[in-house]
Design a protein around this motif. Sequence first.
Motif, PDB file in Angstrom:
ATOM      1  N   LEU A  18      25.140  29.435 -38.140  1.00 51.96           N
ATOM      2  CA  LEU A  18      24.360  28.003 -37.742  1.00 51.96           C
ATOM      3  C   LEU A  18      25.354  26.858 -37.369  1.00 51.96           C
ATOM      4  O   LEU A  18      26.389  26.791 -38.135  1.00 51.96           O
ATOM      5  CB  LEU A  18      23.713  27.766 -39.201  1.00 51.96           C
ATOM      6  N   ARG A  19      25.250  26.411 -36.114  1.00 49.76           N
ATOM      7  CA  ARG A  19      26.258  25.429 -35.773  1.00 49.76           C
ATOM      8  C   ARG A  19      25.456  24.104 -35.190  1.00 49.76           C
ATOM      9  O   ARG A  19      24.329  24.367 -34.445  1.00 49.76           O
ATOM     10  CB  ARG A  19      27.112  26.092 -34.651  1.00 49.76           C
ATOM     11  N   LEU A  20      26.037  23.155 -35.391  1.00 49.59           N
ATOM     12  CA  LEU A  20      25.560  21.852 -34.719  1.00 49.59           C
ATOM     13  C   LEU A  20      26.539  21.317 -33.708  1.00 49.59           C
ATOM     14  O   LEU A  20      27.722  21.269 -33.915  1.00 49.59           O
ATOM     15  CB  LEU A  20      25.083  20.716 -35.676  1.00 49.59           C
ATOM     16  N   GLN A  21      25.707  20.826 -32.373  1.00 48.69           N
ATOM     17  CA  GLN A  21      26.678  20.255 -31.561  1.00 48.69           C
ATOM     18  C   GLN A  21      26.199  18.955 -31.486  1.00 48.69           C
ATOM     19  O   GLN A  21      25.100  18.606 -31.331  1.00 48.69           O
ATOM     20  CB  GLN A  21      26.645  20.714 -30.145  1.00 48.69           C
ATOM     21  N   VAL A  22      26.979  17.914 -31.803  1.00 51.72           N
ATOM     22  CA  VAL A  22      26.615  16.478 -31.943  1.00 51.72           C
ATOM     23  C   VAL A  22      27.335  15.478 -30.984  1.00 51.72           C
ATOM     24  O   VAL A  22      28.735  15.459 -31.041  1.00 51.72           O
ATOM     25  CB  VAL A  22      26.465  15.546 -33.186  1.00 51.72           C
ATOM     26  N   GLY A  23      26.671  14.656 -30.170  1.00 49.15           N
ATOM     27  CA  GLY A  23      27.566  13.889 -29.145  1.00 49.15           C
ATOM     28  C   GLY A  23      26.847  12.365 -29.326  1.00 49.15           C
ATOM     29  O   GLY A  23      25.768  12.232 -29.863  1.00 49.15           O
ATOM     30  N   GLY A  31      23.131  12.888 -29.285  1.00 53.83           N
ATOM     31  CA  GLY A  31      22.716  13.927 -28.651  1.00 53.83           C
ATOM     32  C   GLY A  31      22.789  15.065 -29.708  1.00 53.83           C
ATOM     33  O   GLY A  31      23.782  15.329 -30.427  1.00 53.83           O
ATOM     34  N   LEU A  32      21.896  16.056 -30.096  1.00 57.65           N
ATOM     35  CA  LEU A  32      21.874  16.996 -30.940  1.00 57.65           C
ATOM     36  C   LEU A  32      21.459  18.279 -30.546  1.00 57.65           C
ATOM     37  O   LEU A  32      20.472  18.375 -29.511  1.00 57.65           O
ATOM     38  CB  LEU A  32      20.895  16.693 -32.130  1.00 57.65           C
ATOM     39  N   ARG A  33      22.146  19.257 -30.685  1.00 59.81           N
ATOM     40  CA  ARG A  33      21.720  20.764 -30.436  1.00 59.81           C
ATOM     41  C   ARG A  33      22.038  21.576 -31.934  1.00 59.81           C
ATOM     42  O   ARG A  33      23.352  21.490 -32.218  1.00 59.81           O
ATOM     43  CB  ARG A  33      22.489  21.309 -29.314  1.00 59.81           C
ATOM     44  N   VAL A  34      20.959  22.098 -32.157  1.00 52.23           N
ATOM     45  CA  VAL A  34      21.269  23.146 -33.476  1.00 52.23           C
ATOM     46  C   VAL A  34      20.899  24.687 -32.788  1.00 52.23           C
ATOM     47  O   VAL A  34      19.988  24.842 -32.168  1.00 52.23           O
ATOM     48  CB  VAL A  34      20.235  22.717 -34.438  1.00 52.23           C
ATOM     49  N   ALA A  35      21.959  25.498 -33.200  1.00 54.87           N
ATOM     50  CA  ALA A  35      21.862  26.760 -32.619  1.00 54.87           C
ATOM     51  C   ALA A  35      22.236  27.618 -33.718  1.00 54.87           C
ATOM     52  O   ALA A  35      23.068  27.460 -34.788  1.00 54.87           O
ATOM     53  CB  ALA A  35      22.915  26.807 -31.690  1.00 54.87           C
ATOM     54  N   VAL A  36      21.578  28.695 -33.684  1.00 57.15           N
ATOM     55  CA  VAL A  36      21.572  29.935 -34.720  1.00 57.15           C
ATOM     56  C   VAL A  36      22.267  31.121 -33.764  1.00 57.15           C
ATOM     57  O   VAL A  36      21.134  31.562 -32.949  1.00 57.15           O
ATOM     58  CB  VAL A  36      20.435  30.176 -35.580  1.00 57.15           C
ATOM     59  N   ALA A  37      22.819  31.836 -34.201  1.00 60.04           N
ATOM     60  CA  ALA A  37      23.323  32.986 -33.462  1.00 60.04           C
ATOM     61  C   ALA A  37      23.545  34.479 -34.656  1.00 60.04           C
ATOM     62  O   ALA A  37      23.780  33.983 -35.980  1.00 60.04           O
ATOM     63  CB  ALA A  37      24.667  32.980 -32.951  1.00 60.04           C
ATOM     64  N   ARG A  38      23.312  35.246 -34.257  1.00 57.35           N
ATOM     65  CA  ARG A  38      23.575  36.722 -35.011  1.00 57.35           C
ATOM     66  C   ARG A  38      24.302  37.577 -34.367  1.00 57.35           C
ATOM     67  O   ARG A  38      24.390  37.894 -33.132  1.00 57.35           O
ATOM     68  CB  ARG A  38      22.147  37.200 -35.292  1.00 57.35           C
ATOM     69  N   GLN A  39      25.261  38.117 -35.168  1.00 56.73           N
ATOM     70  CA  GLN A  39      26.206  39.173 -34.383  1.00 56.73           C
ATOM     71  C   GLN A  39      25.544  40.502 -34.384  1.00 56.73           C
ATOM     72  O   GLN A  39      24.862  40.981 -34.915  1.00 56.73           O
ATOM     73  CB  GLN A  39      27.293  39.412 -35.373  1.00 56.73           C
ATOM     74  N   SER A  40      25.729  41.182 -33.014  1.00 54.09           N
ATOM     75  CA  SER A  40      25.111  42.314 -32.747  1.00 54.09           C
ATOM     76  C   SER A  40      25.619  43.063 -33.408  1.00 54.09           C
ATOM     77  O   SER A  40      26.553  43.318 -33.990  1.00 54.09           O
ATOM     78  CB  SER A  40      25.258  42.474 -31.294  1.00 54.09           C
ATOM     79  N   SER A  41      24.574  44.371 -33.764  1.00 55.82           N
ATOM     80  CA  SER A  41      24.804  45.533 -34.596  1.00 55.82           C
ATOM     81  C   SER A  41      26.012  46.204 -34.008  1.00 55.82           C
ATOM     82  O   SER A  41      26.527  47.206 -34.523  1.00 55.82           O
ATOM     83  CB  SER A  41      23.637  46.236 -34.818  1.00 55.82           C
ATOM     84  N   ALA A  42      26.195  46.315 -32.393  1.00 58.96           N
ATOM     85  CA  ALA A  42      27.020  47.035 -31.700  1.00 58.96           C
ATOM     86  C   ALA A  42      28.469  46.410 -31.990  1.00 58.96           C
ATOM     87  O   ALA A  42      29.344  47.254 -31.470  1.00 58.96           O
ATOM     88  CB  ALA A  42      26.559  47.127 -30.289  1.00 58.96           C
ATOM     89  N   GLY A  43      28.673  45.204 -32.374  1.00 60.35           N
ATOM     90  CA  GLY A  43      29.842  44.783 -32.564  1.00 60.35           C
ATOM     91  C   GLY A  43      30.037  43.359 -32.494  1.00 60.35           C
ATOM     92  O   GLY A  43      29.161  42.957 -33.246  1.00 60.35           O
ATOM     93  N   GLY A  44      31.110  42.868 -32.038  1.00 55.72           N
ATOM     94  CA  GLY A  44      31.486  41.406 -32.244  1.00 55.72           C
ATOM     95  C   GLY A  44      30.582  40.259 -31.482  1.00 55.72           C
ATOM     96  O   GLY A  44      31.123  39.174 -31.571  1.00 55.72           O
ATOM     97  N   GLN A  45      29.889  40.649 -30.533  1.00 53.33           N
ATOM     98  CA  GLN A  45      29.091  39.766 -29.589  1.00 53.33           C
ATOM     99  C   GLN A  45      27.957  39.038 -30.455  1.00 53.33           C
ATOM    100  O   GLN A  45      27.435  39.775 -31.256  1.00 53.33           O
ATOM    101  CB  GLN A  45      28.684  40.377 -28.421  1.00 53.33           C
ATOM    102  N   LEU A  46      27.981  37.898 -30.251  1.00 53.69           N
ATOM    103  CA  LEU A  46      26.852  36.876 -30.858  1.00 53.69           C
ATOM    104  C   LEU A  46      25.853  36.803 -29.973  1.00 53.69           C
ATOM    105  O   LEU A  46      26.036  36.760 -28.659  1.00 53.69           O
ATOM    106  CB  LEU A  46      27.655  35.457 -31.079  1.00 53.69           C
TER     107      LEU A  46
END
Length: 130
Positions: A18-23, A31-46
């Motif tokens: 979970l990451r927020l980008q605020v300017g 300015g707000l952007r909330v992002a949620v990423a998940r690591q792929s099961s194949a490796g290190g890519q988000l």
Amino acid sequence: MTTLESLERRAAERGLLLRLQVGRPLGLLYGLRVAVARQSSAGGQLRLVGELKGWAWPTPGGLQLDTLQVAGRSSGLPDLGVGPLIAAAAFAWALEQTPCRRAQIAGLVMQADCQVVLQRAVALLDQNWS
């Protein structure tokens, strides 16, 4: 009260980033952007699994939430609780870092109390993540 830090920790326990980008250009509008990423099961890519964009005027009713996108089951993902996580993060940020206490959602006439929405989103997370 639920904090942004506690939400980040809970997300990490479930393999979500979970990451927020605020300017705040010129010290005015947030300015707000909330992002949620998940690591792929194949490796290190988000893989981005959800995001919200919005902005806030530094006033009690200034939070404006505009765009919410969440990858759903049609994309092959299980229900990860990403929607409630994003909502909880946006409202926790507003309560912690701005004078905003009410939000307008996606240009609708709908207004929401930040503390109430935060509590409801955390209750949904508790239900999804129990």
